[in-house]
Structures are given as C-alpha cells and as structure tokens.
Design a protein around this motif. Sequence first.
Motif, short mmCIF file in Angstrom:
data_model
loop_
_atom_site.label_atom_id
_atom_site.label_comp_id
_atom_site.label_asym_id
_atom_site.label_seq_id
_atom_site.Cartn_x
_atom_site.Cartn_y
_atom_site.Cartn_z
N ALA B 76 0.83 -1.20 0.00
CA ALA B 76 0.00 0.00 0.00
C ALA B 76 0.87 1.25 0.00
O ALA B 76 0.62 2.20 -0.74
CB ALA B 76 -0.91 -0.01 1.22
N ALA B 77 1.91 1.23 0.83
CA ALA B 77 2.75 2.42 0.95
C ALA B 77 3.47 2.71 -0.36
O ALA B 77 3.50 3.86 -0.81
CB ALA B 77 3.77 2.23 2.08
N VAL B 78 4.00 1.65 -0.98
CA VAL B 78 4.74 1.88 -2.24
C VAL B 78 3.80 2.45 -3.29
O VAL B 78 4.10 3.46 -3.94
CB VAL B 78 5.38 0.56 -2.73
N ALA B 79 2.62 1.83 -3.45
CA ALA B 79 1.69 2.31 -4.47
C ALA B 79 1.22 3.73 -4.15
O ALA B 79 1.17 4.60 -5.02
CB ALA B 79 0.49 1.37 -4.57
N GLY B 80 0.88 3.98 -2.87
CA GLY B 80 0.43 5.31 -2.48
C GLY B 80 1.51 6.35 -2.73
O GLY B 80 1.24 7.46 -3.20
N TRP B 81 2.72 5.96 -2.44
CA TRP B 81 3.85 6.88 -2.60
C TRP B 81 4.09 7.19 -4.08
O TRP B 81 4.19 8.35 -4.48
CB TRP B 81 5.08 6.24 -1.98
N VAL B 82 4.13 6.13 -4.89
CA VAL B 82 4.35 6.32 -6.33
C VAL B 82 3.24 7.18 -6.93
O VAL B 82 3.50 8.15 -7.66
CB VAL B 82 4.42 4.95 -7.06
N GLY B 83 1.99 6.84 -6.58
CA GLY B 83 0.87 7.61 -7.12
C GLY B 83 0.97 9.08 -6.76
O GLY B 83 0.77 9.96 -7.59
N THR B 84 1.34 9.34 -5.50
CA THR B 84 1.40 10.72 -5.05
C THR B 84 2.55 11.47 -5.70
O THR B 84 2.42 12.65 -6.05
CB THR B 84 1.54 10.75 -3.52
N LEU B 85 3.67 10.79 -5.90
CA LEU B 85 4.78 11.44 -6.61
C LEU B 85 4.37 11.77 -8.04
O LEU B 85 4.72 12.83 -8.57
CB LEU B 85 6.03 10.56 -6.59
N PHE B 86 3.59 10.87 -8.67
CA PHE B 86 3.03 11.16 -9.99
C PHE B 86 2.26 12.47 -9.93
O PHE B 86 2.44 13.36 -10.76
CB PHE B 86 2.06 10.05 -10.42
N VAL B 87 1.39 12.57 -8.93
CA VAL B 87 0.54 13.76 -8.80
C VAL B 87 1.42 15.00 -8.67
O VAL B 87 1.23 15.99 -9.39
CB VAL B 87 -0.39 13.64 -7.57
N LEU B 88 2.39 14.97 -7.76
CA LEU B 88 3.25 16.13 -7.54
C LEU B 88 4.02 16.48 -8.81
O LEU B 88 4.20 17.66 -9.14
CB LEU B 88 4.22 15.87 -6.38
N HIS B 89 4.44 15.44 -9.52
CA HIS B 89 5.18 15.67 -10.76
C HIS B 89 4.30 16.36 -11.80
O HIS B 89 4.71 17.31 -12.46
CB HIS B 89 5.71 14.34 -11.29
N ILE B 90 3.07 15.86 -11.92
CA ILE B 90 2.15 16.46 -12.90
C ILE B 90 1.89 17.92 -12.54
O ILE B 90 1.90 18.80 -13.40
CB ILE B 90 0.81 15.67 -12.92
N ILE B 91 1.70 18.20 -11.25
CA ILE B 91 1.39 19.57 -10.84
C ILE B 91 2.55 20.51 -11.19
O ILE B 91 2.34 21.61 -11.70
CB ILE B 91 1.12 19.64 -9.32
#
Lengths: 257, 378
Positions: B76-91
């Motif tokens: 869960a942590a890895v997926a949550g972390w990767v997803g959130t980094l995606f979000v920050l990167h897109i922003i």
Amino acid sequence: MSHNESLYAVDVADLTVAYRDKPVLWDIDMQVPTGVLMAIIGPNGAGKTTLIKSILGLIKPAAGQVLIFGRPYDQQRHEVGYVPQRGSVDWDFPTSVLDVVMMGRYGALGWIRRPGSKERQKALEALNKVGMADFAGRQISQLSGGQQQRVFLARALVQEASVYFMDEPFQGVDAKTERAIIVILQELRSSGKTVVVVHHDLQTIPEYFDWVTLLNVRRIASGPVAEVFTEDNLRSAYGGLVAFKSQAGTVNSNNMK
Amino acid sequence: MEITQILHNLVFDYTLRTVALGSAILGIVSGSLGVFAVLRRQSLLGDSVSHTALPGIALAFLLTGSKAPLMLIIGAAVAGWVGTLFVLHIISNTPIKADGALGMILSVFFGFGLVLLTLIQKMPNSRQAGLEKFLFGQASALMVQDVVIMAILGGLSLVLLAVLWKEFKLLSFDPEYAVSLGFPTRTITIILTTILVIAVVIGLQTVGVVLMSAMIVAPASAARQWTDRLGGMVLLSGLFGVMAGVSGAVISSLTAKLPTGPTIVLCISVIVIVSILFAPNRGLVMRAGRNYRNRQRLITDAILLDLYELGVQHHDPYHAHPSSTLKVMSVKRGNILQTLRHLREQQLVAESGDDNWSLTVSGVEKARALADRAEEKA
C-alpha cells in the motif's frame, strides 16, 4: 568575507526566461554596483518579478548567468535577503508575527536546528526597527496590508544580508508606512548594503532611489537615476503611456545633451 | 452501559483494547500530519494516497501470496507513494492543476485496484478472502501485531515531524522563500509526502481506503477553529484524532454489527461540526453573535447621531422629538422604539411625555464624540 570593491553586487548576463514558448525576459544584462538603492520599473508584464525570481533561483532561466559579488547565487545565499510580494502567502496561516520574522534566520540555522533565544532577539530587534515591536505575539491574520509588508521587511532584515531583493514593498501601503519603509531602505544603503526594489510609482523614483533599471521584456536602460530616468527611456519602456512625464521629475533628455 | 464498565472493557477486553489502541494511533498520526496537508491546501492528497494504495495491496498479495499485514502495508505504501509522486510531478511540470492531477491519478489507480481485487476474488483459492476489508476497513480484525506495526510506523512519522518541524513550517507557509534561503523544497516535500503516506497507510486496515481521507482532513480542520498557532493546531488535531478513534471503537463495540471505521469517521465529523459552530473566535455562532452586536451598536449610534443632528437644527441639543421623526430620517434602523428604550436604560436618552425623546447630558456627550469621529474619518 570582504567584498572586492570593484565587483558588482549583482551581475546579470544574457538572462533569458521563457514561459513555454513566450519569452518573458529577453537577453537581459544588468550590473548593480555595491551600495546603491535601485528601482526596477516597467509596465505590467514587463518581467520585473520574473527578473528578481530568476536572480534568486526561484525560476529557472532558459539561458544566462547571475553572479552575486562575483560568484553564483548558490554560493552566496547568505549574502542575499528577499522580500516577496505580500500576496504570495496565506496570511491566515496559524502563526505569530515573531515566528514569521524568525524564519529569516532559518537559512543561517540550516537543517533541523531550531531557532533559539539568539534568533528571537534578532527578530525582536528587527520588529522594533520596522515599528512592529508591539505586534510580536499577534496572529498574522490580524495585520493590515502595511503591517504585513513591514513584517516581511523585518524577516528580510534578520537575514543580515548584503544584497536585498524586494518585490513591490510599497504595494497597498499607506503614505506613512511608505515613508517608514523608504527610511529603512535608505539606512540599509548608507550602511553599505545594496537594495533592489521592484517599484511602480514613477513619481517617487528620483526622490527614493539613486539607481534605476527600466525593463520591458528587454532591458531598456540601467544606470544612475540622473542619467537613465529620461523621457525617452520611459517612452521606450511604457510605449505612449507616459502622461506623467513632467510631474514624474524625469531628467529632460534635451538638457542632458 | 455504565461508563466504568466501558473503561473496564477498554482495559481488559482484548478485542476492544486492541481496536481502541489501533484507532487511537491512527487518529493521532493522521491528525497531526493532516494539518500540513490542510495548510498546504492539499487536502485531497489524503484521498489520493489512500485510493492509490489499493492496487498496491492487491499486488502485494498477488506477488507474495501472503496476507501478512506488513506485506500489504508495504504494498500500500509503495503504491500510495508512487501515485502521489506522480501527482506532484504532474502539478509542477504540466499546466494541469492540483485538483485535476489528483482526480486523474486517484481514479486510474483506484480503478486498477478494483480490477485486481475482482481478479483475486475469482481465483480458486480460499486464502484471498478478506482483502475487500481494505475498502471500508475492518477494525475488529485488528491483531496485536497490526497495532505494533502501526505504532512503530506512526511513531517514526511523528519523530520525523518533530525533527523537521521548522522545515515543514517554512515549506507550508512560504515555499518560495524557503527556496531563496537554500532549502531544497523538493526534498522536503517528498519527505513530508512520505510520512503522510505512512499516516494514511496505517489507517487503511481500520478505516478503509474510501473513508481514510476524512481522518487526514477533518481533525486538522476542526483544530484550526480553536487555535492560531501551528504547534497548538498539530497537538489539538492529534488529540481530536485520538478522541474520534477511541470513541468510535467504543461506540461500535456497544452495538452489534456497527462497523468501527465509519463510526470513527462519524465521531470526527461531530467534532468538526461542533468546532465550526462553537469555537470561540472562528465559530459561526460566535461570529453571528458578534455581527449582531455590531449591527445593534451601529443602529444605536445612528439614532444618537440623528437626535444630535435634530438638536443642532433647533439650536438646542436637548430638543425632544417623537420616534416617528427619527423613523423618516433613515430606513434601515430596525425597531426604533426598542432601540430608544435600550438607550433610555443606558441613560443616554430620556422620554418626556408620550413618545417624545431627547438626548440626556451624557447622550449629547456621546453623540458629539461620535460626530467628531465621523468627521475625522471623512
């Protein structure tokens, strides 16, 4: 560190900044000698804020280089103080005036170390200087625009820098506060600091500043107010919109010749 | 049930004790860290982390074949972390704004997670049952070892929060200034996001993917109502989280078939509603009261000024007038007679005969002061 006297406080060379395809700053060269109080002026969208932000490394330029006392900004951070536009933060943030001013010491503290009584002392002194000593414990949302501006100024003062960059420090400030702020800026200059101010009010240029840079995407002119604050230069920077020319106290270019 | 009985159960009932302890840890960690998500106006980040964690849970199970909580939490942590980094990167690298980026990543990851869950359910294998509990949480299934893992991870994030307090504060208040001071805001953002991911992940088993974001946003929003200091807000938010966690656990233990996770969220919602309504400075009720008093003061001031004005016209400050005269002087004065009676109580006006009103000596003084102040402003 003592500065080489011949060195410019700020030396910008060939600086170009673009937002996507549109150039915001085009091939800017600008030298700011040590110990001047300089205004950056130009119409809206001229790139004044962008210029300051690129010098401070907040915006990555497409090309060009910036030197502070002859060295890249990364090595000279401790020599640079910054007053952002006061609208750039959320003033409803849960913190006190003193706390915000102490943030000016965070850079000197580095990672993890907490501000202590020394930082507190410096912050209180700076607040005293800007006439906000009574507000130290106040929640920042209770401040007026002029008070917010003075808090930001105090925060920069505790950085104890050699060069200050200020983005519209007079915006939304009443006449009394404007006087108080300019007195502080002139004090900084007389103690040998260099102060660069994004400014809007052309009327006050000759009175407040001794150096000026006119900007409109390109650099129009940069130098002592007496030499470059001319009608011709203003017209090049602002287009035909210089109805204020005579009251603005510009140097008449005909007399100069 | 008696309160002493509840306390007794909290200490001696194994299940309740475990669930309450787990919920308390979840509450204090998500409450304290949620403050930064809320202050940085990234409240949706909690939503994004929890939803993007779902495929991680499913993948962890598919890859390891184990339902060991530590494995699932890591997934869960890895997926949550990767997803959130995606979000920050897109922003930071595209013109897409935060809400758009969060919405996109959240739904893509969550959808993928649901697909994987369906796949797992169709597998001819009995061990898979129970992964769906991560959707809405199943606190009653918490074991002591789960709570231990939660405590270790949660404690770690709180320690990091304490150590990097100054950096997090600066980043949240004025990120550009932080850059100008030489702080690598990208790194600090990633650290802050990482411990937020931890806060979310340790709550997933209890509260579930769908409701977990409430535990990030709600305690912080409630705490902001009561305090104007960051430290106070973090402590209070953590406390609110604990209160909601423990009371949710207790309430659901008292009623059969009442799920713990949603009950915890309902408890924190009650705290939010009370805070928004009744907090001393920012509460809506207090604000309405202040507004009402201010309006009343303006009305009484206006009537004093009107009487004063009339007196000036008659060259006699104590000249008396009927209330109907005052009524025509302005429309927005509310109930004039009531205000006049109120002023009489304060001995600022006097009534001579029937409905004939005049200023008293102190009334004239007050009105004159008001008139002077009005003149100064103009």
